[in-house]
Design an enzyme around this catalytic site. Structure first.
Site, mmCIF file in Angstrom:
data_model
loop_
_atom_site.group_PDB
_atom_site.id
_atom_site.type_symbol
_atom_site.label_atom_id
_atom_site.label_comp_id
_atom_site.label_asym_id
_atom_site.label_seq_id
_atom_site.Cartn_x
_atom_site.Cartn_y
_atom_site.Cartn_z
ATOM 1 N N THR A 120 0.830 -1.298 0.252
ATOM 2 C CA THR A 120 -0.175 -0.073 0.034
ATOM 3 C C THR A 120 0.965 1.334 -0.023
ATOM 4 O OG1 THR A 120 -1.722 1.413 1.273
ATOM 5 C CG2 THR A 120 -0.015 -0.370 2.590
ATOM 6 N N TYR A 144 -2.167 0.461 10.149
ATOM 7 C CA TYR A 144 -2.150 -0.314 8.956
ATOM 8 C C TYR A 144 -1.087 -0.342 8.368
ATOM 9 C CZ TYR A 144 -3.824 -1.109 4.153
ATOM 10 O OH TYR A 144 -3.691 -1.476 2.943
#
Ligand code: UDP
Length: 331
Positions: A120, A144
């Site tokens: 990501t 995250y």
């Protein structure tokens, strides 16, 4: 056409995983979806078998890889909501990091040593650069992003120690939907800009807001790099082919290199749908960087991948077709 073999797809019942499963089938492989259905959808599994299981269950992974003689694994199974990761980091480190360790252990036990990993742009934290090259990763700003960055680092160690090869693909803003109208973004709650705005038009999001109008950007709203999920799927096939050729892999951005502000996205939605999204302006959302735009040059040279279906109008038209089916109009 004879099958080229099986590819195990963890999280293949989810949004990006299901689009990649379709691309894997179109590339001549059998996509074997491995998903615990905690957030995935059984009816998104259309191109091969579904195995219901957890990635942390290494014995099950070993048995599944062996049973299907999987050539490689594409690993999408993960939790991915930034805000939730701040409130409940254990959920993220447990599922994303410890879960991936289970997957890797199970793969090695079965003798499978090729992995395409779903990473990501969140590994860049507040990069403060535009566009962002792969070398700018860290420090991360939420659990995250940290969980994904930890996995990338684990994979580099596995490559060095065990010749376990992997490609880490750092997605920028995934969006859009397959033209079949049978798979697309479907989450509860939905937090992302384009689906929320379209769902607001359909009467499913009563409180749509622009999060922050005081950023140092041309119109004050945050800028992101939106890439169509079909382009992401093509990049996964390119990464798979690289590993199958015996390449050791590496880390690549998946973005277009062009940024759009929240207001520009809303203007494009109005242009494509003929309707203005009802909205108010609120405070900035915690943890949101002002600008995240990929430098796509390394994925062009290293993967031979260039986004070609990520025109903003096309993204919105494909997402709009999906949401009108998935969320029938309420008003
Ligand atoms: N955003 C917004 N309203 C929403 C959802 C998102 O203004 O209802 C903004 C968000 O603050 C960010 C951009 O849209 O600047 C993209 O957010 P999204 O959640 O889609 O993706 P992210 O970049 O956080 O991964």
């Amino acid at each position: 056409m004879a099958s080229r073999g099986s590819i195990l797809i963890t999280g293949g019942a989810g949004y990006i995983g299901s689009h990649c499963a379709k691309a894997v089938a179109e590339a001549g492989f059998v996509p074997v979806v491995y998903d615990n259905l905690s957030t995935g959808h059984r009816n998104f599994v259309q191109w091969g078998p579904l195995v219901i299981g957890d990635v942390a269950d290494h014995d099950r992974i070993t048995a599944t890889v062996r049973e299907h003689d999987a050539l490689a694994v594409m690993h999408f199974a993960a939790f991915s909501a930034v805000g939730e990761s701040v409130a409940d980091p254990q959920k993220y480190y447990s599922n994303n990091v410890a879960g991936t360790l289970g997957l890797l252990r199970g793969m090695r036990e079965a003798g499978c040593d090729r992995l395409v990993f779903s990473s990501t742009g969140a590994v860049y934290g507040n990069a403060g650069r535009d566009p962002i090259p792969e070398s700018a990763a860290g420090p991360t700003v939420n659990p995250y992003g940290r969980s994904k960055f930890m996995i990338e680092q684990m994979l580099a160690d596995y490559r060095a120690a065990y010749r376990f090869n992997s490609v880490c693909l750092r997605y920028f803003n995934a969006c859009g939907a397959d033209a079949s109208g049978t798979i697309g973004e479907l989450r509860d709650p939905e937090t992302h800009l384009i689906p929320r705005a379209l769902m607001a038009l359909l009467g499913h999001v009563p409180d749509f807001a622009i999060f922050g109008e005081d950023y140092e950007t041309p119109d004050g709203t945050a800028v992101r790099d939106y890439i169509h999920v079909d382009d992401l799927a093509s990049a996964h096939i390119a990464a798979l082919e690289l590993l199958l050729k015996g390449d050791a892999g590496g880390v690549f951005n998946l973005g277009t290199g062009t940024g759009y502000s929240v207001r520009e996205v809303l203007d494009a939605i109005r242009a494509e749908t003929g309707e203005a999204v009802p909205c108010v302006v609120r405070e900035r959302r915690a943890g949101d960087p002002p600008i995240l735009v990929a430098d796509p040059s390394k994925s062009e040279s290293g993967l031979g991948f260039k986004a070609s279906r990520s025109d903003l109008g096309h993204i919105i038209r494909s997402a709009w077709a999906w949401h009108q089916k998935a969320h029938p109009r309420r008003r």
